[in-house]
Structure formats: C-alpha cells, structure tokens
Design a protein around this motif. Sequence first.
Motif, PDB file in Angstrom:
ATOM      1  N   GLY A  18      17.878  81.299  68.709  1.00  0.00           N
ATOM      2  CA  GLY A  18      19.073  80.784  68.061  1.00  0.00           C
ATOM      3  C   GLY A  18      18.992  80.841  66.546  1.00  0.00           C
ATOM      4  N   SER A  56      21.656  86.408  58.082  1.00  0.00           N
ATOM      5  CA  SER A  56      20.524  85.657  58.630  1.00  0.00           C
ATOM      6  C   SER A  56      20.772  84.154  58.581  1.00  0.00           C
ATOM      7  CB  SER A  56      19.262  85.972  57.832  1.00  0.00           C
ATOM      8  OG  SER A  56      19.452  85.602  56.473  1.00  0.00           O
ATOM      9  N   GLN A  57      21.695  83.718  57.754  1.00  0.00           N
ATOM     10  CA  GLN A  57      21.916  82.288  57.598  1.00  0.00           C
ATOM     11  C   GLN A  57      23.069  81.770  58.447  1.00  0.00           C
ATOM     12  OE1 GLN A  57      19.181  81.884  56.412  1.00  0.00           O
ATOM     13  NE2 GLN A  57      19.467  80.846  54.468  1.00  0.00           N
ATOM     14  N   GLY A  58      23.640  82.638  59.288  1.00  0.00           N
ATOM     15  CA  GLY A  58      24.798  82.214  60.072  1.00  0.00           C
ATOM     16  C   GLY A  58      24.408  81.513  61.357  1.00  0.00           C
ATOM     17  N   ILE A  59      25.391  80.961  62.039  1.00  0.00           N
ATOM     18  CA  ILE A  59      25.145  80.340  63.345  1.00  0.00           C
ATOM     19  C   ILE A  59      25.165  81.433  64.408  1.00  0.00           C
ATOM     20  CG2 ILE A  59      26.106  78.781  65.101  1.00  0.00           C
ATOM     21  CD1 ILE A  59      26.941  76.910  62.909  1.00  0.00           C
ATOM     22  N   HIS A  61      25.442  82.541  68.278  1.00  0.00           N
ATOM     23  CA  HIS A  61      25.921  82.076  69.588  1.00  0.00           C
ATOM     24  C   HIS A  61      26.149  83.310  70.429  1.00  0.00           C
ATOM     25  CE1 HIS A  61      30.037  82.935  67.952  1.00  0.00           C
ATOM     26  NE2 HIS A  61      29.430  82.594  66.832  1.00  0.00           N
ATOM     27  N   GLY A  62      25.654  83.283  71.672  1.00  0.00           N
ATOM     28  CA  GLY A  62      25.696  84.487  72.488  1.00  0.00           C
ATOM     29  C   GLY A  62      24.989  85.595  71.727  1.00  0.00           C
ATOM     30  N   THR A  66      27.883  84.249  63.214  1.00  0.00           N
ATOM     31  CA  THR A  66      29.031  83.936  62.374  1.00  0.00           C
ATOM     32  C   THR A  66      28.548  83.911  60.925  1.00  0.00           C
ATOM     33  OG1 THR A  66      30.001  82.660  64.156  1.00  0.00           O
ATOM     34  CG2 THR A  66      30.866  82.261  61.955  1.00  0.00           C
ATOM     35  N   PRO A  68      27.843  83.143  57.206  1.00  0.00           N
ATOM     36  CA  PRO A  68      27.912  81.835  56.556  1.00  0.00           C
ATOM     37  C   PRO A  68      28.950  81.773  55.430  1.00  0.00           C
ATOM     38  CG  PRO A  68      25.942  83.009  55.845  1.00  0.00           C
ATOM     39  CD  PRO A  68      26.556  83.818  56.955  1.00  0.00           C
ATOM     40  N   ASN A  73      32.853  87.053  62.491  1.00  0.00           N
ATOM     41  CA  ASN A  73      31.921  87.135  63.619  1.00  0.00           C
ATOM     42  C   ASN A  73      31.416  88.565  63.745  1.00  0.00           C
ATOM     43  OD1 ASN A  73      31.726  84.491  64.709  1.00  0.00           O
ATOM     44  ND2 ASN A  73      33.860  84.680  65.365  1.00  0.00           N
TER      45      ASN A  73
END
Lengths: 115, 836
Positions: A18, A56-59, A61-62, A66, A68, A73
Amino acid sequence: MMIGNWLDIGPVTQIEPGTARTLPVLGCEEIAVFHTMRGEFFALRNQCPHKQGPLSQGIVHGDVVTCPLHNWNISLRSGKALGDDEGCVPTIPLKVDAGRLYLLRSAVVTRAEAA
Amino acid sequence: MNAPVNFERAGLPGNGRERLVVIGNGMAGCRAVEEILARDPLRFDVTIFGAEPRVNYNRIMLSPVLAGEKTFDEIVINTPEWYEDNGITLVSGDKVVSIDRETQSVIAASGRVEPYDRLLIATGSDPFIIPVPGKDLDGVVTFRDLDDVDRMLAAADRGGSAVVIGGGLLGLEAAHGLNLRGMKVTVIHLMPTLMERQLDEAAGYLLRSELERRGQTILTGANTKEILGEGGRVAGVRLEDGTEIACDIVVMAVGIRPATALAREAGLEVERGIMVDDHMVTSDPAVLAVGECVQHRGTCYGLVAPLWEMCRALADHATGAPTGYEGSVTSTKLKVSGIDLFSAGDFSGGEGCEDIVMRDAARGAYKRVIVKENRLIGAVLYGDTADGSWYFDLMKKGEDIAPIREALIFGQAFASGGALADPNAAVAALSDDAEICGCNGVSKGTVVKAIQGGACSLDTVRSTCKASASCGSCTGLVESLLALTLGGEVQSGPKTLCKCTSFTHDDVRRLILEKELKLIPQVMQELHWTTPDGCSSCRPALNYYLLCAWPGEYEDDQKSRFVNERMHANIQKDGTYSVVPRMWGGLTNPRELRAIADVVEKYDAPMVKVTGGQRLDIFGIRKEDLPAVWADLNAAGMISGHAYGKSLRTVKTCVGSEWCRFGTQDSTGLGVKIEHMTWGSWMPHKFKIAVSGCPRNCAEATIKDFGVICVDSGYELHVGGNGGIKVRATDFLCKVSTEEEAMDMCAAFTQLYREEAHYLERTAPWIERVGLQYVKDRLAEAGAVERYAARFRYSQQFMQDDPWARRAAGEDAKLHQHLAEVRPFPTAPKPQLENA
Ligand SMILES: Cc1cc2nc3c(=O)[nH]c(=O)nc-3n(C[C@H](O)[C@H](O)[C@H](O)COP(=O)(O)OP(=O)(O)OC[C@H]3O[C@@H](n4cnc5c(N)ncnc54)[C@H](O)[C@@H]3O)c2cc1C
Ligand code: FES
C-alpha cells in the motif's frame, strides 16, 4: 544473459504494502516503486503526467495511485491516467525473484544516455 | 526442442521394448506411467525410482492425514499390486543422484545404474527454506511428504506450541492440522494478507478472523529474523521487530522450488523449472519431464490439475499420437474443514478489468468476479463457494458473459435461468412472503406495500419498513423492488460516501459505532464495499472516522493518509515540502527564531514566509531532510505546527490587554491555553481558532471555525466562519462569563463537529447543512457541554504526541529514505547501486 539485464534493487520487504518508495537515478528521472495491497509490485517514473507530481507520495488503492497534487488517478499497470484525464507516465519493467526486486536495466538507464 | 524422436532404436532389451526410466515416484510420475499404459501397455519396460520409501500416494491428502481425518492407507493411489501387475520395477527409498546423458543411464544413491532409452524426470518440488539462523535446528520441519507429517504428529503428541512460517495454502493447512491435534499455533506471514496469491484483502480478512476465532494466532506483515534454539532444538522464533514467540516446532511453509538440480547438472536447459515444450520434451529429445519440476511456456505450477493435462499430452506424444499441452488455468480450494474458500484465475485486476463484488455480512460471505472484455478471468469466493466450479468453467471455456453479466455475481441459479438472468426478474419471481431483509425480518410483500404507500426512495423504504436499514446487504434487492414497483420513478438517495459504497457518510459513522467496527477492511466487509480496498476518497475518510470513534484503540493507517498528513509537512508543486513549527498563540522568542534561521541556512531553504495564521513557513525542504529539520526544531522546543492536517491548525491572537489600550481579559493568554488544549486533534477538515481582545477583532475571530471575542463582561463565542474561497462570517453561538466556560464550550463544539460532520466538510458548510439551531440544541441538552468536552479531552490524551519527535527518532524512516540510488556511469551503461 538474462541476469545481466536486470538491476537488483533489494528485497521486497523494503516496501510496505500500500506504499511506494523512490529510486533516484543519477542524471535522469527518479523512479517510484510501488507495492500494492494485493502484493504486486510496479515501477513507474515518479512524475505525474499532469504537472509532474511525485506519484510515490499518492494513496495506493487497487492497482491505481492517486497523485498527491491534483488527484489524477494513474494506473500502476500501464502508467495511463484513468477516467477523463489524459496522459501517460513511462513504466519500468519489474520482476520479483526469490524475494528480491529487479528492474530492467535498460529501462532504468536509457534516459540517462539520452540526457 | 520439438524435433520428433525416433523410438525405433537399436539395442533394446530382449523383449524388444524400450526402457523407460522414471525419476520420482510421485503424483506426476505415476500418472504419466498410467496414461502411457492406458494407451500402449507393451511399449515400455518401466522402472520408477522414488526417494520416498513407499508407494505413490495422494500428496494433497497429507493435510487431512495431519488433521486426523484420513489415514495413510486411505490416500494411497498405486498399491504394490499395481506396480507388480503392470510389470513395473519400483526402486523406492533410493534417490537418483545423477543422470549420464552420454551413456543414457541414471545412477542412484545405492550405486545402482539403470540404462534408459527414454528418461522421465518427475522430481516435483523442494520446500523452500528461508535462510535464517537456526534453520537447521532439530524441530524445524517442512510439509511435503509423509515423513514430515510423522514428524509433526510426533511433536503434537508431546503437546506445546507450533509456529508455522508461511500463511499460504500449505501453511494454513499445516496450522489447521496442528491446531486440531491440540497444539497452540502461531502463523507468521510476511505479507499483509493471508494466501495473498489466491485471495484479495477482503477475503483474507474473513479467513483471518475465522482462524483467529478458532484459536490460532495470526501475525501478518511479520518477517522471521531467526529461529532460536536450545541444546540444538527449536525453542522459539524471533521476528525482525524483536518479537519472540516460544515454540516446540517450526513448520516452514513459505513456498516451493521446482526440484531441478539433477536436470541442471545433466546439462538440460533449466530456468526456474526444467524447460519443456508442449509435449513435455526437454532440451534433450530422449528426456521428458512432467509435474511441478517443469517450466512450460514460462509457467511453473504448484497444483495437481495441470499435471493431469501434462501427463495426457506426454503420453500422447510418447505413444506416437502427439496432441500437445497448452497450459492450464488453475483454481484453489483451501482444505480446512468448515472454511469455504475458492479462488481461480487472475484477480489482480488491470487494464480493462472490471470487478463485481458482492458481500453478505450476515453470512460472512464475500464474492468477487473479475471481468475483462466480456470474459470472466478470475473469481474469489469466501463463505459460499457453491458457484466456484461454474465460474471456473466459464473461465476455462472463455465464454462470452455479456448476456448474463448483470446476474453473474448472483451465481448460476440466477444467471443461467433464462428469464432470471435479469436480477429484477429474479426478484419479481420471488413470492410475497420471501424474506428480503434478514436483519429486520421484512418480507417482499411488506416492502412492496411500503413502496406502494409512498416510499419512493431507498431512504424512505428504510425509514418506513426498516428493510435494508441495518446491515444493508439487501440494498440491491430493495432497489430492484423499487424499480419493479415504480418503474422509472425511483428517487436517487442522498449522496453516498464514495462510489465504493451505497452508504452515506452518516450511515457509515453510525454503523462504525453500532457494530463496533474497528479496522478499515472490517468496515469494508461489514458494509459491503464494492471495491477490494477502497479508493482515495473513502480510505482517508474511514481512517478519520475510526480514529474519531475509537481514540486510543484505533491505530492510524498511514497508507490511508493524504501525503501531507503522512509526511507531516506540506507538499509543494516541485515535490519538496514546507515546514511550519508551532508557535503557541502566535508568540515566539529569540531561541525559536534562531533555530528557524539556522534550519533555513543549514538546509538552504529558498524561502521563509509569515503565514496568515501567524506562523513562519520554511519552504523547499526535501523529504529526506525532514526528520533532521524536525530534530533541530525540536531541540529548540518547537513541535509540529500541523499546518498540513485536517486538524487544529492555529489559534490566532491579537496583541491583548497587556499592551493594547483597548484590550479586555487576558485574550492572548486564553489563545495560548486554547492552543495547548486543542493542538494535535484530527478533524473532518482543517480547523482554525482565533481570540480577539476586543470587538475591533484584530485576530479576525469572525472568519474562524471557532472565534472568541473578549468583552468587559465576558467572552462572546462564534462558530462556523471561513475566510477561504467562500467567505462566511461566523454565527454567534453564545456568551459566557469565565475563561473556563469559554474553554469548555470550545472543546464541546469541536467534539460535536468531530463526531458529526462529514469528512472534508468545514464547519461552515456543516452548520449550513444541519442548521445553527441544531448545533445550539445539541449543546444545550442537559450535561451536553461537559460530556462533549470530556470526550474531546479524553481523545486528546492520545493525539497530543508530537509526530515530528517520533519521526526524528526514526519512526517510519522508510517514508523519508530512498530505496537506493542508481548511478549509471556516463561511459559504461552498467549501473551501480548504492544503498541509501
Ligand atoms: C500438504 C500438501 C497439500 C497439497 N494440497 C493441494 C491441493 O489441495 N490441491 C492441489 O492441486 N495441489 C495440492 N498440493 C500440491 C500437489 O501435491 C503437487 O502439485 C503434486 O504432488 C505435484 O506432483 P509431482 O509429481 O510433480 O511431485 P511430487 O508429488 O512431489 O512427486 C515427486 C516425487 O519425486 C521424488 N523425488 C524427487 N527427487 C528424486 C530423485 N532424485 N530420485 C528419486 N525420487 C525423487 C520425491 O520424493 C517425490 O516423491 C499439495 C501439496 C502438499 C505437500
Ligand atoms: S500533477 Fe498529478 S494530478 Fe496534477
């Protein structure tokens, strides 16, 4: 030789699921290496196709991150922006072998030679 | 590798048959022989070498043997009579040690030399042993053959505890068996999800909860550092984080490696497995290979189903009627009694893939199918696996599922039933007394009556007849009934939290408390999230809701935090960060200013700016330098200013009565006190406070989330202001006469907002949504201010822990460090790696 084409960047345990970590390449673009919650690994240039946000700093998911900066996406698999946004970030072939991560050497350094 | 082989060679034994030597008396080796015999029983003289001192048995049934559900005799596939009746020489308990391709013979450990015309390598796999200290201690076992099972049973007889390293299929079956045999079992798994190669996070969570319920301890994300010994025997396991687990036996079940040593030494082409073509022929036409030891079209298999197909192709080829093997789609079932789990195909998602998820919290079931270009490519089922084989069949046949797509997730009964393929039709076909909502016992007839009586949206159905008002798993059915009863007149409900759920923010917050949900994957399962691990909207929201609901209990999930909150600094457009240290009430001193000046010079910060909240903002700090910057600021007594968070930002003050000729009360002192009370609290959105010493309002308290204006007779409290895009002046909440009352009201209002606003909703839109009167009423209830204030202060105990100090001390260092650095030489393109 297969081995020679792959750059060993260390054990898989360095990257928590994650999340992503960065790999600066002297003289060319930084690479972000992602570990998804599903346990897959991906490597992309650490630059959003929109305005170069550090992916590298994004969230994560799957198999999507996303950005930052403005929430684009980006597919980790293809590097393409998803939804209505358009753009693509280069991906770097990655393989996992015996618990270690390898990046395709030529994909890591081509830009260095071009630069 | 595909060159046809001429079997009619000279030098055959007396009976004119070719000599077939098989290395490996296991599932694939014996099956291959059976297949050949079925086609041409007189073609070969067969000799089988087996390292194990016994006949061939069904290896996959070792798990039930361990669990005490089967005996060895029950799992034998080929009895001694079978070998005899078919004229097969079985050399068991004698391992082949080399292959001489020159003389076409194999040499066994006993010294026996066996010449061959055709050789079949079926050596299976070797368990992978992780290279940690202590791996060779007595009591470290693998799980591959009957001897391993005997070792585990002997240990179980002595009682005590077992550690199983590896939470995959094999490890969990071993853990289950040992648990049934009375041992205390701990499973150590490197990845965050059990069986991560077969399961997604959601199904892994269900599996884990069930195993924990059965008394196993499951440690995920746990890296084994060392196996501890005492007098040459296993005594425990130490993890990377220092945890030690005492145990009497360690089962190593971290994976398998194709057993390729013999083939490699004999000079056959080997990558991960022994390379074979579609006829199971290796790089030497006289040598075949089959089973787990081979690599076919880039894939090595670890399950039995592919072996059967490989053996068919091998026999077709060896008996002169080649057909070819094209690879297998595999499926997995966990053989742990009482747990139904099925997984097949590719479910990692990807370009053009679409997930269809259905969760049934009441029954603990989870279903997910993955569709790509109208074909089913993967499925994960937990709790209800009845449709596993049907999905698997659709997958293998590559059938076009477009016509049944809508009903696919409901399973075969719904989807293949012609008219029933439409989920609405399926619901229409239900009888009036069929139960729709299990939680509240509401029948179809009751729901339809409610709809006919005027309930024309999901929400009104929920409030009139309670259907779908609790766990929500019947939401889809209720929506179908709405569509059926009203035709096109269904009203869409209030906005859901995000596209992953049909619940609203309020529903989610309420259900987290009601059902005591305390983990993100748990919320997603219980509330039927339609995505496997959420999205960038719901993850941060859930993280906040859980943090607010369970202070001190819930562990903040860093990977569900937006970058600024994860890095405790504000990201700038060039990817560097800006750092704002806290200055209580906007006051500072030479020591702090000097420390800031030093940081600016030491890290070459290109800009320092005074913020609107009366702080100093240092720009251009690289993520790697953040911990060092914080350490320097900490040393001067400064902590995180939280300028980056959905949290209390600043308390702004004016000059105050000490200097100002208009000032009343100790307004500056009150500001400092309020900041000490409120700093560090996470909120639905950013939250700003100001305290002005007189109605001239120099601290601009009337455009803050909470504003205090001091007057001679006390304190006027204002709420819901905003100076951002949409300017909104505060509403007057109340007037109090003492500082204590002002502080309590501030704490209470803040807590009400923390508990009731939606994530990313500032106080201004929140108050406009619920109404100022509502806020006043809530706080006017008997004892309300004390209760809310007490809850706020309780929660603050856990929040007021300077994150900068923790990071400066080395916590979460990975977030700041690069993985490594690549330094390609300008001349030679061979990169060097430097570990950071
Ligand atoms: C506990 C357990 C549970 C399993 N459960 C399942 C399941 O539920 N579903 C599923 O599909 N699969 C399951 N599997 C996997 C399945 O058993 C294997 O895929 C299958 O046995 C592979 O067959 P094979 O013939 O390639 O290897 P094996 O069956 O391992 O046979 C190889 C044989 O070769 C012998 N050998 C190796 N080297 C030499 C040598 N040099 N000389 C002589 N003999 C040698 C070995 O001793 C062994 O007997 C399970 C495996 C285990 C261990
Ligand atoms: S830079 Fe990534 S979304 Fe704008």
